[in-house]
Motif scaffolding. Structure first.
Motif, PDB file in Angstrom:
ATOM      1  N   GLU A 224       0.834  -1.199   0.000  1.00  0.00           N
ATOM      2  CA  GLU A 224       0.000   0.000   0.000  1.00  0.00           C
ATOM      3  C   GLU A 224       0.871   1.252   0.000  1.00  0.00           C
ATOM      4  O   GLU A 224       1.821   1.349   0.786  1.00  0.00           O
ATOM      5  CB  GLU A 224      -0.897  -0.002   1.242  1.00  0.00           C
ATOM      6  N   PRO A 225       0.580   2.231  -0.868  1.00  0.00           N
ATOM      7  CA  PRO A 225       1.348   3.484  -0.872  1.00  0.00           C
ATOM      8  C   PRO A 225       1.059   4.303   0.383  1.00  0.00           C
ATOM      9  O   PRO A 225      -0.081   4.364   0.847  1.00  0.00           O
ATOM     10  CB  PRO A 225       0.851   4.196  -2.129  1.00  0.00           C
ATOM     11  N   VAL A 226       2.107   4.937   0.924  1.00  0.00           N
ATOM     12  CA  VAL A 226       1.920   5.785   2.109  1.00  0.00           C
ATOM     13  C   VAL A 226       2.421   7.205   1.872  1.00  0.00           C
ATOM     14  O   VAL A 226       2.360   8.043   2.773  1.00  0.00           O
ATOM     15  CB  VAL A 226       2.624   5.176   3.343  1.00  0.00           C
ATOM     16  N   GLY A 227       2.921   7.500   0.648  1.00  0.00           N
ATOM     17  CA  GLY A 227       3.386   8.841   0.325  1.00  0.00           C
ATOM     18  C   GLY A 227       4.882   9.017   0.507  1.00  0.00           C
ATOM     19  O   GLY A 227       5.563   8.196   1.131  1.00  0.00           O
ATOM     20  N   ASP A 228       5.404  10.097  -0.072  1.00  0.00           N
ATOM     21  CA  ASP A 228       6.830  10.435   0.025  1.00  0.00           C
ATOM     22  C   ASP A 228       7.729   9.324  -0.503  1.00  0.00           C
ATOM     23  O   ASP A 228       8.825   9.087   0.026  1.00  0.00           O
ATOM     24  CB  ASP A 228       7.213  10.760   1.474  1.00  0.00           C
ATOM     25  N   GLY A 229       7.256   8.616  -1.547  1.00  0.00           N
ATOM     26  CA  GLY A 229       8.071   7.570  -2.149  1.00  0.00           C
ATOM     27  C   GLY A 229       8.163   6.306  -1.322  1.00  0.00           C
ATOM     28  O   GLY A 229       9.037   5.471  -1.566  1.00  0.00           O
TER      29      GLY A 229
ATOM     30  N   VAL B 278       6.165   2.810   0.580  1.00  0.00           N
ATOM     31  CA  VAL B 278       5.042   1.878   0.552  1.00  0.00           C
ATOM     32  C   VAL B 278       5.106   1.018   1.809  1.00  0.00           C
ATOM     33  O   VAL B 278       6.131   0.969   2.493  1.00  0.00           O
ATOM     34  CB  VAL B 278       5.071   0.970  -0.701  1.00  0.00           C
TER      35      VAL B 278
ATOM     36  N   THR C 211       7.288  -0.535   6.514  1.00  0.00           N
ATOM     37  CA  THR C 211       7.374   0.492   5.477  1.00  0.00           C
ATOM     38  C   THR C 211       8.770   0.509   4.876  1.00  0.00           C
ATOM     39  O   THR C 211       9.765   0.351   5.589  1.00  0.00           O
ATOM     40  CB  THR C 211       7.043   1.868   6.085  1.00  0.00           C
TER      41      THR C 211
ATOM     42  N   GLU D  82      11.107   1.858   0.909  1.00  0.00           N
ATOM     43  CA  GLU D  82      11.123   2.704  -0.280  1.00  0.00           C
ATOM     44  C   GLU D  82      10.459   1.990  -1.462  1.00  0.00           C
ATOM     45  O   GLU D  82      10.773   0.840  -1.766  1.00  0.00           O
ATOM     46  CB  GLU D  82      12.564   3.070  -0.655  1.00  0.00           C
ATOM     47  N   GLU D  83       9.572   2.692  -2.160  1.00  0.00           N
ATOM     48  CA  GLU D  83       8.837   2.104  -3.284  1.00  0.00           C
ATOM     49  C   GLU D  83       9.769   1.649  -4.404  1.00  0.00           C
ATOM     50  O   GLU D  83       9.506   0.647  -5.075  1.00  0.00           O
ATOM     51  CB  GLU D  83       7.828   3.112  -3.828  1.00  0.00           C
TER      52      GLU D  83
END
Length: 340
Positions: free
Chosen positions: A117-122, A124, A197, A199-200
């Protein structure tokens, strides 16, 4: 229809080596948990998932280490997860590995969900949710899963890789600082899912040592099982599908099969007897079918094929195959390759 999950006692080798590192005798803990000292090396010995969680709790008490389950998870390798672990380990990227795990894990454990799931600021978050969890041993179960997931990520990115933060559904613990030190990340409690969490950009990095050809063969094998499960309604066919789906985790006892079919063991045996069959014969025939098919069509090693057929010891598989085919697995494979 579901049956109690059973675990082959021989997979407890990592647990025993970890116990030994604390100066404890594995045999003592085995006896205290209701197992015999010989069980950990016996591929035919089975324990329930509930007993496994109780055993983890006992290990934490005996070692005085509340992080025992987490440390055990960190020792896990892909092969410890059976077909799914080997499939994920041979996918080209982390993204495709997680996608395959999610697709097939749902078929094996109803209500389970693995997602990114994406959480923002690059960033996930990898999350793991299960609709119905064990009420006892919840913390140990989560810690073991987190440890295994981190071990898998470190296979990709190196032993020093660390997540940005870790989420767990259970409440704050007295050993929080120790937990964060072992995880090498801050921990957030009472969250809606377990996970961590990162880095994407890491999702699309290449996995070292991956063999896409092997992954393709394993995925085709799993999809064939799932497709057959959806199409076959016949009683004997349903039993065969149950056996194929559970051989690698040794969940193929007659009692487990009967429970999966929603009937008593005696009723199942009576129905098989009316067809001049026994459950033991079905297991044996199914093992032979899987072995011959994988030897002829897959790139898996003979030891890996033995595992997928429910044999923890390749020597036992070798003897069984000689009985089935009158030749060794290696000779059978060579003959089929020469024919093709």
């Amino acid at each position: 229809m579901t049956s109690e999950t059973l675990i082959r006692a021989s997979v407890l080798g990592n647990l025993h080596s970890l116990l030994a590192s604390y100066g404890l005798a594995p045999e003592k803990v085995a006896l205290l948990s209701g197992m015999t000292p010989a069980d950990p090396g016996d591929e035919t010995a089975l324990i329930s998932q509930r007993s496994y969680m109780d055993l983890l709790h006992l290990c934490a008490l005996e070692t005085g280490d509340p992080l025992f389950a987490l440390k055990l998870g960190l020792r896990m390798v892909a092969g410890d997860l059976g077909v799914l672990g080997l499939l994920a380990a041979n996918k080209p990227t982390l993204r495709t590995a997680i996608e395959s795990l999610n697709e097939h894990f749902r078929s094996y454990q109803q209500g389970a969900d693995i997602a990114v799931e994406p959480v923002g600021d690059g960033l996930v978050r990898l999350t793991y949710r299960v609709g119905e969890r064990l009420t006892g041993g919840l913390e140990a179960d989560i810690d073991l899963t987190l440890g295994a997931a981190l071990a898998f990520f470190r296979r990709f990115f190196g032993a020093r890789w660390r997540p940005r933060e870790v989420h767990v559904v259970y409440g704050p613990v007295a050993h929080r600082k120790s937990l964060e030190r072992v995880l090498d990340a801050p921990v957030w409690f009472l969250q809606d899912a377990n996970g961590f969490t990162f880095e994407e950009r890491l999702l699309d990095e290449s996995q070292p040592g991956a063999e896409p050809q092997r992954a393709t063969a394993l995925e085709a094998y799993l999809r064939q099982i799932h497709a057959a499960s959806a199409l076959e309604a016949d009683f004997v066919s349903s039993l065969r599908i149950f056996i194929v789906s559970n051989l690698a985790i040794a969940n193929v006892s007659a009692a487990a099969a009967a429970a999966d079919c929603g009937m008593s063991l005696r009723s199942m045996q009576r129905r098989l007897g009316s067809r001049r069959l026994t459950y033991e014969r079905l297991v044996d025939e199914t093992r032979r079918d899987i072995a011959e098919r994988l030897l002829a069509t897959s790139p898996l090693s003979i030891a890996e094929i033995a595992y997928h057929c429910g044999y923890g010891d390749p020597a036992n598989f070798h003897r069984a195959f000689l009985r089935w085919a009158g030749e060794t697995p290696a000779a059978y494979r060579r003959a089929r390759l020469a024919t093709n």
